[in-house]
Design a protein around this motif. Structure first.
Motif, PDB file in Angstrom:
ATOM      1  N   PRO A 147       0.827  -1.210   0.000  1.00  0.00           N
ATOM      2  CA  PRO A 147       0.000   0.000   0.000  1.00  0.00           C
ATOM      3  C   PRO A 147       0.856   1.253   0.000  1.00  0.00           C
ATOM      4  O   PRO A 147       1.729   1.409   0.861  1.00  0.00           O
ATOM      5  CB  PRO A 147      -0.794  -0.133   1.302  1.00  0.00           C
ATOM      6  CG  PRO A 147      -0.762  -1.583   1.642  1.00  0.00           C
ATOM      7  CD  PRO A 147       0.558  -2.087   1.138  1.00  0.00           C
ATOM      8  N   GLY A 148       0.638   2.124  -0.968  1.00  0.00           N
ATOM      9  CA  GLY A 148       1.367   3.373  -1.037  1.00  0.00           C
ATOM     10  C   GLY A 148       2.812   3.242  -1.441  1.00  0.00           C
ATOM     11  O   GLY A 148       3.583   4.201  -1.310  1.00  0.00           O
ATOM     12  N   SER A 149       3.206   2.069  -1.923  1.00  0.00           N
ATOM     13  CA  SER A 149       4.595   1.836  -2.298  1.00  0.00           C
ATOM     14  C   SER A 149       4.735   1.574  -3.787  1.00  0.00           C
ATOM     15  O   SER A 149       3.761   1.231  -4.463  1.00  0.00           O
ATOM     16  CB  SER A 149       5.156   0.635  -1.534  1.00  0.00           C
ATOM     17  OG  SER A 149       5.101   0.846  -0.146  1.00  0.00           O
ATOM     18  N   GLU A 150       5.939   1.757  -4.277  1.00  0.00           N
ATOM     19  CA  GLU A 150       6.207   1.430  -5.668  1.00  0.00           C
ATOM     20  C   GLU A 150       6.396  -0.079  -5.808  1.00  0.00           C
ATOM     21  O   GLU A 150       6.710  -0.772  -4.843  1.00  0.00           O
ATOM     22  CB  GLU A 150       7.457   2.167  -6.142  1.00  0.00           C
ATOM     23  CG  GLU A 150       7.309   3.675  -6.203  1.00  0.00           C
ATOM     24  CD  GLU A 150       8.539   4.355  -6.788  1.00  0.00           C
ATOM     25  OE1 GLU A 150       8.470   5.568  -7.034  1.00  0.00           O
ATOM     26  OE2 GLU A 150       9.550   3.667  -7.000  1.00  0.00           O
ATOM     27  N   ARG A 151       6.207  -0.543  -7.022  1.00  0.00           N
ATOM     28  CA  ARG A 151       6.417  -1.961  -7.287  1.00  0.00           C
ATOM     29  C   ARG A 151       7.916  -2.263  -7.192  1.00  0.00           C
ATOM     30  O   ARG A 151       8.738  -1.554  -7.775  1.00  0.00           O
ATOM     31  CB  ARG A 151       5.873  -2.314  -8.677  1.00  0.00           C
ATOM     32  CG  ARG A 151       5.746  -3.788  -8.923  1.00  0.00           C
ATOM     33  CD  ARG A 151       4.881  -4.064 -10.135  1.00  0.00           C
ATOM     34  NE  ARG A 151       3.498  -3.640  -9.919  1.00  0.00           N
ATOM     35  CZ  ARG A 151       2.487  -3.942 -10.739  1.00  0.00           C
ATOM     36  NH1 ARG A 151       2.734  -4.682 -11.818  1.00  0.00           N
ATOM     37  NH2 ARG A 151       1.282  -3.517 -10.493  1.00  0.00           N
ATOM     38  N   GLU A 152       8.259  -3.298  -6.453  1.00  0.00           N
ATOM     39  CA  GLU A 152       9.662  -3.640  -6.260  1.00  0.00           C
ATOM     40  C   GLU A 152       9.923  -5.097  -6.599  1.00  0.00           C
ATOM     41  O   GLU A 152       9.053  -5.958  -6.433  1.00  0.00           O
ATOM     42  CB  GLU A 152      10.083  -3.370  -4.811  1.00  0.00           C
ATOM     43  CG  GLU A 152       9.368  -4.222  -3.784  1.00  0.00           C
ATOM     44  CD  GLU A 152       9.922  -4.050  -2.385  1.00  0.00           C
ATOM     45  OE1 GLU A 152      10.907  -3.320  -2.197  1.00  0.00           O
ATOM     46  OE2 GLU A 152       9.368  -4.693  -1.455  1.00  0.00           O
ATOM     47  N   GLY A 153      11.120  -5.374  -7.058  1.00  0.00           N
ATOM     48  CA  GLY A 153      11.495  -6.737  -7.385  1.00  0.00           C
ATOM     49  C   GLY A 153      11.754  -7.557  -6.143  1.00  0.00           C
ATOM     50  O   GLY A 153      12.360  -7.073  -5.193  1.00  0.00           O
TER      51      GLY A 153
ATOM     52  N   ALA B 188       5.919 -11.809 -13.438  1.00  0.00           N
ATOM     53  CA  ALA B 188       6.175 -11.053 -14.658  1.00  0.00           C
ATOM     54  C   ALA B 188       7.162 -11.797 -15.539  1.00  0.00           C
ATOM     55  O   ALA B 188       8.009 -12.555 -15.048  1.00  0.00           O
ATOM     56  CB  ALA B 188       6.719  -9.672 -14.320  1.00  0.00           C
ATOM     57  N   VAL B 189       7.050 -11.559 -16.816  1.00  0.00           N
ATOM     58  CA  VAL B 189       7.952 -12.157 -17.805  1.00  0.00           C
ATOM     59  C   VAL B 189       8.577 -11.055 -18.643  1.00  0.00           C
ATOM     60  O   VAL B 189       7.879 -10.157 -19.136  1.00  0.00           O
ATOM     61  CB  VAL B 189       7.199 -13.152 -18.716  1.00  0.00           C
ATOM     62  CG1 VAL B 189       8.019 -13.482 -19.953  1.00  0.00           C
ATOM     63  CG2 VAL B 189       6.879 -14.432 -17.958  1.00  0.00           C
ATOM     64  N   ARG B 190       9.884 -11.139 -18.777  1.00  0.00           N
ATOM     65  CA  ARG B 190      10.611 -10.220 -19.639  1.00  0.00           C
ATOM     66  C   ARG B 190      11.071 -10.992 -20.866  1.00  0.00           C
ATOM     67  O   ARG B 190      11.658 -12.068 -20.747  1.00  0.00           O
ATOM     68  CB  ARG B 190      11.822  -9.645 -18.904  1.00  0.00           C
ATOM     69  CG  ARG B 190      12.560  -8.594 -19.718  1.00  0.00           C
ATOM     70  CD  ARG B 190      13.836  -8.122 -19.089  1.00  0.00           C
ATOM     71  NE  ARG B 190      14.423  -7.041 -19.885  1.00  0.00           N
ATOM     72  CZ  ARG B 190      15.714  -6.781 -19.936  1.00  0.00           C
ATOM     73  NH1 ARG B 190      16.576  -7.488 -19.206  1.00  0.00           N
ATOM     74  NH2 ARG B 190      16.170  -5.794 -20.672  1.00  0.00           N
TER      75      ARG B 190
ATOM     76  N   ALA C 266      15.881  -8.087 -15.049  1.00  0.00           N
ATOM     77  CA  ALA C 266      16.173  -6.705 -14.673  1.00  0.00           C
ATOM     78  C   ALA C 266      15.309  -6.307 -13.491  1.00  0.00           C
ATOM     79  O   ALA C 266      14.278  -6.916 -13.231  1.00  0.00           O
ATOM     80  CB  ALA C 266      15.918  -5.775 -15.855  1.00  0.00           C
ATOM     81  N   SER C 267      15.747  -5.283 -12.774  1.00  0.00           N
ATOM     82  CA  SER C 267      14.996  -4.832 -11.607  1.00  0.00           C
ATOM     83  C   SER C 267      13.917  -3.814 -11.965  1.00  0.00           C
ATOM     84  O   SER C 267      13.021  -3.566 -11.169  1.00  0.00           O
ATOM     85  CB  SER C 267      15.945  -4.219 -10.579  1.00  0.00           C
ATOM     86  OG  SER C 267      16.643  -3.129 -11.139  1.00  0.00           O
ATOM     87  N   ASP C 268      13.990  -3.241 -13.140  1.00  0.00           N
ATOM     88  CA  ASP C 268      13.036  -2.226 -13.568  1.00  0.00           C
ATOM     89  C   ASP C 268      11.763  -2.895 -14.085  1.00  0.00           C
ATOM     90  O   ASP C 268      11.795  -3.571 -15.114  1.00  0.00           O
ATOM     91  CB  ASP C 268      13.663  -1.366 -14.657  1.00  0.00           C
ATOM     92  CG  ASP C 268      12.764  -0.242 -15.111  1.00  0.00           C
ATOM     93  OD1 ASP C 268      13.239   0.591 -15.906  1.00  0.00           O
ATOM     94  OD2 ASP C 268      11.600  -0.176 -14.681  1.00  0.00           O
ATOM     95  N   PRO C 269      10.644  -2.718 -13.388  1.00  0.00           N
ATOM     96  CA  PRO C 269       9.412  -3.387 -13.824  1.00  0.00           C
ATOM     97  C   PRO C 269       8.939  -2.948 -15.214  1.00  0.00           C
ATOM     98  O   PRO C 269       8.200  -3.692 -15.868  1.00  0.00           O
ATOM     99  CB  PRO C 269       8.393  -3.027 -12.741  1.00  0.00           C
ATOM    100  CG  PRO C 269       8.949  -1.830 -12.073  1.00  0.00           C
ATOM    101  CD  PRO C 269      10.421  -1.944 -12.156  1.00  0.00           C
TER     102      PRO C 269
END
Length: 123
Positions: A41-47, A96-98, A104-107
């Motif tokens: 909640p209220g946070s950015e998506r993180e790896g 997620a799939v890249r 990479a750590s960048d979503p």
């Protein structure tokens, strides 16, 4: 087209365990990076963790020693075993799939996302 379906989330108390699964379908997934992200909640998506095509695994420092990530290439399924859960692990967890052999750590570099599974840890 790649489709991802997460499962295994739930509510547990501090110190509890959960195992998340991400079932994938689509051509070529076995040649792509698969990863777990989370967003509280209220946070950015993180790896949280990732498995490169070659088998190399990555886990964020915040979960090392508590979480284990694995990948069943035959079934194109990604797992996240979460032990010793803490309230700060509470978040929506996304698979997620890249479209790359490297992770990479960048979503924003990930092309496909599941709908997420909620993990709630109470104190």
């Amino acid at each position: 087209q790649v489709q991802l379906v997460e499962s295994g989330g739930g509510s547990v108390q501090t110190g509890g365990s959960l195992r998340l699964s991400c079932a994938s379908s689509g051509y070529g997934v076995d040649t792509y990076c698969m990863a777990w992200f989370r967003q509280g909640p209220g946070s950015e998506r993180e790896g949280v963790g990732a498995v490169f095509t070659g088998g190399h695994k990555y886990l964020a420092n915040s979960v090392k020693g508590r979480f284990t990530i694995s990948r069943d290439s035959a079934r194109q399924t990604l797992y996240l075993q979460m032990n010793d859960l803490k309230p700060e692990d509470t978040a929506m967890y996304y698979c997620a799939v890249r479209k790359n052999t490297l992770c990479a750590s960048d979503p924003t570099l990930y092309s496909y996302w599941g709908q997420g599974t909620q993990v709630t840890v109470s104190s």
